[in-house]
Motif scaffolding. Structure first.
Motif, mmCIF file in Angstrom:
data_model
loop_
_atom_site.group_PDB
_atom_site.id
_atom_site.type_symbol
_atom_site.label_atom_id
_atom_site.label_comp_id
_atom_site.label_asym_id
_atom_site.label_seq_id
_atom_site.Cartn_x
_atom_site.Cartn_y
_atom_site.Cartn_z
ATOM 1 N N LEU A 156 33.642 42.841 38.198
ATOM 2 C CA LEU A 156 32.933 43.115 39.449
ATOM 3 C C LEU A 156 33.903 43.415 40.594
ATOM 4 C CD1 LEU A 156 30.196 40.369 39.148
ATOM 5 C CD2 LEU A 156 29.879 42.833 38.925
ATOM 6 N N THR A 157 35.151 42.972 40.458
ATOM 7 C CA THR A 157 36.165 43.334 41.453
ATOM 8 C C THR A 157 36.337 44.842 41.503
ATOM 9 O OG1 THR A 157 37.298 41.286 40.876
ATOM 10 C CG2 THR A 157 38.512 42.827 42.247
ATOM 11 N N ALA A 158 36.231 45.478 40.325
ATOM 12 C CA ALA A 158 36.360 46.932 40.252
ATOM 13 C C ALA A 158 35.138 47.635 40.823
ATOM 14 C CB ALA A 158 36.579 47.364 38.795
ATOM 15 N N ILE A 159 33.962 46.988 40.703
ATOM 16 C CA ILE A 159 32.734 47.591 41.217
ATOM 17 C C ILE A 159 32.714 47.552 42.750
ATOM 18 C CG2 ILE A 159 30.211 47.291 41.316
ATOM 19 C CD1 ILE A 159 30.346 46.322 38.438
ATOM 20 N N LEU A 310 36.450 55.620 45.176
ATOM 21 C CA LEU A 310 36.896 56.317 43.966
ATOM 22 C C LEU A 310 38.415 56.306 43.862
ATOM 23 C CD1 LEU A 310 34.418 59.349 43.946
ATOM 24 C CD2 LEU A 310 34.393 57.344 42.451
ATOM 25 N N TYR A 311 39.105 56.334 45.001
ATOM 26 C CA TYR A 311 40.576 56.237 45.007
ATOM 27 C C TYR A 311 41.002 54.935 44.317
ATOM 28 C CZ TYR A 311 45.342 56.329 47.019
ATOM 29 O OH TYR A 311 46.705 56.344 47.194
ATOM 30 N N PHE A 316 41.754 50.771 39.004
ATOM 31 C CA PHE A 316 41.083 49.876 38.061
ATOM 32 C C PHE A 316 40.952 50.477 36.670
ATOM 33 C CE2 PHE A 316 39.640 47.504 41.845
ATOM 34 C CZ PHE A 316 39.995 46.234 41.412
ATOM 35 N N VAL A 317 40.960 51.792 36.553
ATOM 36 C CA VAL A 317 40.977 52.413 35.219
ATOM 37 C C VAL A 317 42.208 51.930 34.454
ATOM 38 C CG1 VAL A 317 41.324 54.587 33.978
ATOM 39 C CG2 VAL A 317 39.605 54.449 35.785
ATOM 40 N N GLY A 375 50.146 48.545 35.168
ATOM 41 C CA GLY A 375 51.155 47.494 35.188
ATOM 42 C C GLY A 375 50.594 46.170 35.664
ATOM 43 N N MET A 376 49.776 46.199 36.736
ATOM 44 C CA MET A 376 49.189 44.966 37.255
ATOM 45 C C MET A 376 48.241 44.339 36.225
ATOM 46 S SD MET A 376 50.570 44.503 40.230
ATOM 47 C CE MET A 376 49.595 43.176 40.868
ATOM 48 N N GLY A 377 47.455 45.167 35.553
ATOM 49 C CA GLY A 377 46.530 44.659 34.552
ATOM 50 C C GLY A 377 47.242 44.041 33.369
#
Length: 500
Positions: A156-159, A310-311, A316-317, A375-377
């Motif tokens: 949900l952070t990505a949403i 979207l940026y 998040f992708v 990298g963060m993911g």
């Protein structure tokens, strides 16, 4: 935890409990990113200074950090269900009031105050919800339940950026109001599922709470005010030093407190301490990124709020894909490899992205945004999981409470420090641009300071002068270079400190 609490009820009831807790904490995850998207609109409509806007974002992170340990302790002593309901109600009501912020002189104090109250609600809600999930599912089912809990809530952070972008097209106030129906669903599910957990009455360590709240607040306040008061003001050093001193006293006091707010002696576990240092370092970057990237997209690139969402979606992708890879690497060979590799890839991504932002063309930045997110993911999931697994005799909830406190404090500190850097660079470039256009130096300095403090761009508007957009891009470039350096430092800490 007794056997009557763990694994109680049928599968359907346990899943209903899990759904209730996911809806409860969903609000806290969404709010980490959704507010950043609406930041320029909030600043423009409420006439906030740049520092005031940063406080509107940071007040939430600050109280999350200061009260998270209190929330965990309160849930253990007063009852998890009672505390999670209180947290949901506080969060929903403060969200409603944030959306009702009046225009005029009271606007800044109003929104900062109720953002802070939001943080208190989130801080007491999250540990209680986690405790309910842990006690509802038997040990053999707990891994799957926690994976769903963190996976869905984290997703949900990505949403947040996308939802925030579309809601802001109607009104920025809707990004706060959207929490109210989510809270109602959570409360209904809690009433239907009737989660049952054990709790043990115990004295509350209010001395520890006062020390950690004062330490977190003072240290971040000093960095946040540096650009307004200037570093030459002795008040800045006093605030920062005073805050750090209070945190040191908090550590010493907690070691000798029979029923402490936080079991700080766990930091003597080398692996746990190193992973929290890595997590804290990376959090200086992770949450502040949403704020700075959103502002850059809307001011530097002239995008609308939905386009700015979207940026961040590109980030998040990479983040979601790499989280899965990092988790598998953790299972196969431990945390060191994915954490070190992820930190390095994030550092490279931010470095390459910084080199492109002044071109004001998102087409040249997309792959670098994805790389930074990748990298963060890759490092965040293994670092968080490994830190909790290293907790030894501490319960999962206590260890998670400590790591979340570290993460939220670092995020608020990162926003304050990077915000000060961004503002200083933006003001410097604006001054140079104004002088080059024939504005006298003294007048240019005054105008640059005023513009830097009040910069805001109409969403999707081309009305912002090109030199202002470019100067803002230069400040963003500096922030991204600093982020690259921070992630490189995290890679070094992980490489030296973690064992295979």
């Amino acid at each position: 935890m007794s056997g009557s609490a763990a694994g109680g009820g049928g599968t359907g009831q346990r899943n209903l409990v899990l759904a209730a807790m996911i809806f409860a904490v969903a609000m806290t995850f969404i709010d980490q990113t959704i507010v950043s998207i609406a930041a320029p609109d909030i600043q423009r409509e409420l006439n906030l200074s740049t520092t005031g806007l940063q406080w509107a974002v940071n007040a939430y992170l600050l109280t999350l950090a200061a009260f998270f340990a209190y929330g965990g302790r309160l849930a253990d002593t007063a009852g998890h269900r009672r505390v999670v309901v209180a947290g949901v109600v506080i969060f929903a009501l403060s969200s409603l009031l944030c959306g009702l912020t009046p225009k005029g002189g009271a606007a800044q104090a109003w929104i900062v105050t109720f953002r802070a109250v939001q943080g208190v609600g989130g801080a007491i809600m999250f540990p209680a919800a986690l405790g309910i999930v842990v006690q509802t599912f038997a040990l053999r089912e707990r891994g799957r339940a926690l994976a769903l809990f963190f996976g869905i809530a984290g997703g949900l952070t990505a949403i947040g950026p996308i939802l925030g972008g579309y809601l802001t097209q109607w009104t920025w106030r809707a990004i706060f109001w959207v929490n109210v129906p989510v809270a109602v669903i959570a409360l209904v599910l809690i009433a239907l599922s009737k989660p049952v957990t054990d709790h043990r009455p115990a004295p509350m360590d209010y001395r520890g709470l006062a020390l950690i709240a004062g330490g977190v607040g003072l240290s971040v306040f000093g960095f946040q005010q540096a650009q307004i008061w200037h570093w030459s003001n002795p008040g800045i050093a006093l605030c920062i030093a005073g805050g750090l001193l209070l945190l040191a006293v908090f550590y010493a006091v907690e070691l000798r407190t029979p029923s402490p707010l936080m079991q700080v002696r766990i930091f003597r576990n080398r692996a746990f301490g190193v992973q929290n240092l890595v997590l804290g370092t990376s959090m200086l970057v992770f949450v502040p990124l949403f704020f700075f990237a959103s502002e850059y997209a809307q001011i530097g690139l002239g995008k609308s709020a939905s386009e700015a969402g979207l940026y961040l979606l590109y980030f998040f992708v990479g983040f979601v894909i790499a989280s899965q890879i990092g988790g598998r690497m953790l299972d196969r060979g431990g945390a060191k490899r994915p954490v070190v590799l992820g930190c390095v890839l994030a550092a490279v991504g931010f470095f390459l992205l910084a080199g492109e932002v002044t071109g004001l063309d998102f087409g040249t930045q997309q792959w670098y945004v994805i790389l930074a997110g990748f990298g963060m993911g890759m490092m965040l999931t293994p670092a968080t999981t490994d830190a909790v697994n290293r907790a030894g005799r501490l319960s999962y909830g206590e260890a998670t409470g400590i790591t979340q406190t570290v993460r939220n404090y670092a995020a608020s500190l990162g926003l304050a420090v990077l915000g000060t850097i961004s503002l200083a660079v933006f003001e410097s470039h604006l001054r140079t641009s104004l002088i080059s256009q024939g504005v006298p130096a003294a007048q240019a300095s005054s105008q640059a300071h005023s513009l830097a403090q009040s910069h805001s761009a109409p969403s999707g508007s081309g009305t912002v002068p090109h030199y202002v957009r470019l100067d803002f891009a230069y400040s963003t470039r500096t922030v991204f270079y600093v982020m690259a350096g921070i992630m490189a430092a995290a890679a070094i800490v992980a490489k030296i400190g973690l064992r295979p």
